[in-house]
Scaffold this motif. Structure first.
Motif, PDB file in Angstrom:
ATOM      1  N   LEU A  70      -3.301   4.124  -5.025  1.00 17.77           N
ATOM      2  CA  LEU A  70      -3.673   5.099  -6.054  1.00 17.77           C
ATOM      3  C   LEU A  70      -4.245   6.401  -5.488  1.00 17.77           C
ATOM      4  CD1 LEU A  70      -5.266   2.760  -8.770  1.00 17.77           C
ATOM      5  CD2 LEU A  70      -2.908   3.596  -8.594  1.00 17.77           C
ATOM      6  N   THR A  71      -4.452   6.462  -4.198  1.00 19.53           N
ATOM      7  CA  THR A  71      -4.935   7.712  -3.585  1.00 19.53           C
ATOM      8  C   THR A  71      -3.837   8.387  -2.775  1.00 19.53           C
ATOM      9  OG1 THR A  71      -5.815   6.440  -1.709  1.00 19.53           O
ATOM     10  CG2 THR A  71      -7.332   6.949  -3.513  1.00 19.53           C
ATOM     11  N   ASP A  72      -2.609   7.895  -2.888  1.00 17.07           N
ATOM     12  CA  ASP A  72      -1.484   8.427  -2.130  1.00 17.07           C
ATOM     13  C   ASP A  72      -0.380   8.824  -3.105  1.00 17.07           C
ATOM     14  OD1 ASP A  72       0.834   8.805  -0.589  1.00 17.07           O
ATOM     15  OD2 ASP A  72       0.280   7.266   0.858  1.00 17.07           O
ATOM     16  N   LYS A 121       0.813  -1.217   0.000  1.00 19.73           N
ATOM     17  CA  LYS A 121       0.000   0.000   0.000  1.00 19.73           C
ATOM     18  C   LYS A 121       0.846   1.267   0.000  1.00 19.73           C
ATOM     19  CE  LYS A 121      -3.927  -2.165   2.350  1.00 19.73           C
ATOM     20  NZ  LYS A 121      -4.842  -2.134   3.525  1.00 19.73           N
ATOM     21  N   GLY A 122       2.070   1.154   0.524  1.00 22.79           N
ATOM     22  CA  GLY A 122       2.945   2.329   0.575  1.00 22.79           C
ATOM     23  C   GLY A 122       3.756   2.532  -0.691  1.00 22.79           C
ATOM     24  N   GLY A 123       3.556   1.648  -1.688  1.00 20.61           N
ATOM     25  CA  GLY A 123       4.286   1.797  -2.942  1.00 20.61           C
ATOM     26  C   GLY A 123       5.657   1.156  -2.937  1.00 20.61           C
ATOM     27  N   GLU A 152      -4.944  -5.960 -10.689  1.00 22.60           N
ATOM     28  CA  GLU A 152      -6.203  -6.680 -10.860  1.00 22.60           C
ATOM     29  C   GLU A 152      -7.230  -6.345  -9.775  1.00 22.60           C
ATOM     30  OE1 GLU A 152      -5.737 -10.857 -11.538  1.00 22.60           O
ATOM     31  OE2 GLU A 152      -3.902 -10.597 -12.734  1.00 22.60           O
ATOM     32  N   GLY A 153      -8.499  -6.357 -10.190  1.00 24.69           N
ATOM     33  CA  GLY A 153      -9.591  -6.215  -9.231  1.00 24.69           C
ATOM     34  C   GLY A 153     -10.202  -4.837  -9.131  1.00 24.69           C
ATOM     35  N   LEU A 154      -9.808  -3.908  -9.995  1.00 23.68           N
ATOM     36  CA  LEU A 154     -10.331  -2.549  -9.905  1.00 23.68           C
ATOM     37  C   LEU A 154     -11.746  -2.445 -10.460  1.00 23.68           C
ATOM     38  CD1 LEU A 154      -7.226  -0.395 -10.943  1.00 23.68           C
ATOM     39  CD2 LEU A 154      -8.220  -0.664  -8.663  1.00 23.68           C
ATOM     40  N   GLY A 155     -12.584  -1.679  -9.750  1.00 27.01           N
ATOM     41  CA  GLY A 155     -13.923  -1.356 -10.251  1.00 27.01           C
ATOM     42  C   GLY A 155     -14.964  -2.421 -10.060  1.00 27.01           C
ATOM     43  N   ASP A 173      -6.501  -6.082  -5.649  1.00 28.34           N
ATOM     44  CA  ASP A 173      -7.157  -5.098  -4.776  1.00 28.34           C
ATOM     45  C   ASP A 173      -8.114  -5.742  -3.781  1.00 28.34           C
ATOM     46  OD1 ASP A 173      -7.320  -2.346  -4.110  1.00 28.34           O
ATOM     47  OD2 ASP A 173      -9.304  -2.209  -5.041  1.00 28.34           O
ATOM     48  N   GLY A 174      -7.936  -7.043  -3.549  1.00 22.33           N
ATOM     49  CA  GLY A 174      -8.829  -7.730  -2.630  1.00 22.33           C
ATOM     50  C   GLY A 174      -8.837  -7.141  -1.234  1.00 22.33           C
ATOM     51  N   ASP A 175      -7.678  -6.647  -0.796  1.00 16.22           N
ATOM     52  CA  ASP A 175      -7.587  -6.040   0.536  1.00 16.22           C
ATOM     53  C   ASP A 175      -7.429  -4.521   0.460  1.00 16.22           C
ATOM     54  OD1 ASP A 175      -5.057  -5.822  -0.482  1.00 16.22           O
ATOM     55  OD2 ASP A 175      -4.025  -6.594   1.291  1.00 16.22           O
ATOM     56  N   GLY A 176      -7.702  -3.962  -0.709  1.00 17.88           N
ATOM     57  CA  GLY A 176      -7.615  -2.513  -0.863  1.00 17.88           C
ATOM     58  C   GLY A 176      -6.223  -1.982  -1.124  1.00 17.88           C
ATOM     59  N   THR A 177      -5.279  -2.870  -1.435  1.00 16.70           N
ATOM     60  CA  THR A 177      -3.896  -2.427  -1.662  1.00 16.70           C
ATOM     61  C   THR A 177      -3.808  -1.411  -2.797  1.00 16.70           C
ATOM     62  OG1 THR A 177      -2.913  -4.481  -0.840  1.00 16.70           O
ATOM     63  CG2 THR A 177      -1.576  -3.153  -2.330  1.00 16.70           C
TER      64      THR A 177
END
Length: 420
Positions: A244-246, A195-197, A272-275, A235-239
């Motif tokens: 993408l918001t940071d 999540k931190g890139g 994978e997993g967006l939208g 993106d199953g856990d919001g990674t």
């Protein structure tokens, strides 16, 4: 390619007059014609005359993306793919391939404004394989091998599904040419992001770089295989959503990717997993955030003289967080993951639909058809390659090495020529 060219001869001929076929031929039952397992739609049906099957050029040419010309004065059809040229004349039993004469069983004829030609000509002029299939009471045409990009995803498996062994047909660390004649590029699934890139070489989803990764690169160079680093995140856990918001995390991710990218010829981004649960304005926000990240990465990749590939869910999947049009303008190519539809082999109708939607937004020459080996057979994989051929795509990408059977390798070898 040669065969494609000839098919082109089926030009849009709307001519009044010509040689009419006998009534009995026009009343025959429909004769299905399949090219690489894909049906060809006709507005004038094939007919059998004097024991010969006559087929319309126009529909076959369109199915093979071949351009043709029609000279109404001489009633001559011409076509070329840049290498092979074909010329036929209505009523003339002599056709020409690269100016060499070919004697036809029956001359080209016009039926209801469409030029009809004996099927045997396809095999002689375009190196097609043409067979009558009693099970469908129709014709199967197999096109000759076509040069295209052939990408193999290389990821960790186990002793039975080793990418190394499947590719080189030797136990690690030994090598041989093996199946390297069928693959031109390796998409190395060795990286992920948090999540931190931060760039990871071991992720929670199992994507990791093997301890012996340098040997894979050495072997790739030995057998003239291009390589690209695959950065796979789900993106199953919001990674991905968090990343993408940071802005700082995105910058960190791009910098980390580029530091590693110097080892390869390109970068392959597989987010994978967006939208999945988004719609309306929120979906636009998700699409826009991913596009912005791709833009940041694309600028750096281009400056480093590398290629950027995006591996995306199919546009007719449940994941709509990808703006194909905007992404197609940024990436060098897009791999359409046209699989995981829920049945095996993957439904031809849905795979075709995915390609058609993608082509409406991205040039065909930038699109690569993703093929999932676990959900295909040796026979069905030929049809999937046939879709890539019919729609003029850049090539195919196979998920994954280690899962491709010997029969599949043989099938691929018969239908593609890897572009190196």
């Amino acid at each position: 390619m040669r065969r494609l060219l000839f098919l082109a001869l089926t030009v849009m001929i709307t001519v009044a007059g010509g040689f009419a076929l006998p009534a009995f031929a026009q009343e025959q039952q429909k004769i299905p014609v399949l090219i690489d397992g894909l049906p060809v739609t006709f507005d004038v049906q094939p007919v059998i005359q004097n024991g010969r099957t006559l087929v319309p050029f126009r529909a076959i040419a369109e199915a093979l993306n071949v351009k043709v010309t029609w000279d109404g004065t001489t009633q001559t059809i011409s076509a070329t793919d840049g290498k092979t040229s074909i010329r036929l004349q209505i009523g003339n039993k002599t056709a020409y391939r690269n100016n060499s004469p070919i004697l036809l069983d029956v001359p080209p004829q016009i039926l209801n404004g469409r030029t009809m030609i004996p099927l045997r000509f396809f095999s002689e002029a375009l190196n097609c394989k043409v067979d009558w299939d009693n099970s469908i009471n129709g014709v199967r045409i197999t096109s000759p091998p076509k040069e295209m990009a052939v990408i193999g995803f290389y990821a960790l498996g186990d002793s039975k599904t080793s990418s190394w062994t499947n590719l080189f047909r030797m136990p690690y660390p030994e090598t041989a040419s093996g199946n390297t004649d069928v693959v031109a590029e390796l998409a190395l699934g060795w990286y992920s992001l948090d999540k931190g890139g931060n760039l990871l070489t071991k992720s929670r989803t199992g994507w990791q770089r093997p301890d012996s990764w340098e040997k894979v690169l050495e072997a790739a160079r030995e057998y003239n295989l291009k390589t690209e680093m695959v950065v796979h995140v789900t993106d199953g856990d919001g990674t991905i959503s968090s990343l993408l918001t940071d802005d700082a995390a995105m910058t960190r991710a791009v910098n980390g990717i580029m530091r590693e990218a110097v080892l390869y010829q390109g970068v392959n981004l597989d987010f994978e997993g967006l939208g999945y649960r988004d719609d309306g304005e929120q979906l636009k926000v998700v699409q826009g955030s991913f596009t912005r990240f791709v833009l940041l990465l694309a600028e750096q990749v281009k400056a480093a003289n590398l290629t950027l590939t995006l591996t995306l869910h199919a546009p007719n999947s449940a994941y709509h967080g990808y703006d194909y049009k905007a992404l197609g303008e940024l990436a060098d190519r897009i791999i359409i993951m046209a699989y995981d539809y829920g049945s095996t082999p993957e439904p031809v109708s849905l795979v075709t639909q995915a390609v058609e939607i993608a082509r409406a937004n991205v040039p065909s020459e930038k699109l690569v058809l993703g093929i999932s080996a676990p959900t295909e057979t040796a026979e069905s994989i030929l049809t999937k390659v046939g879709i890539a051929k019919r729609y003029g795509l850049d090539g195919i990408a196979i998920w994954r090495l280690g899962l491709v059977t010997g029969e599949m390798w043989d099938a691929l070898r018969a239908t593609v020529i890897p572009r190196r």
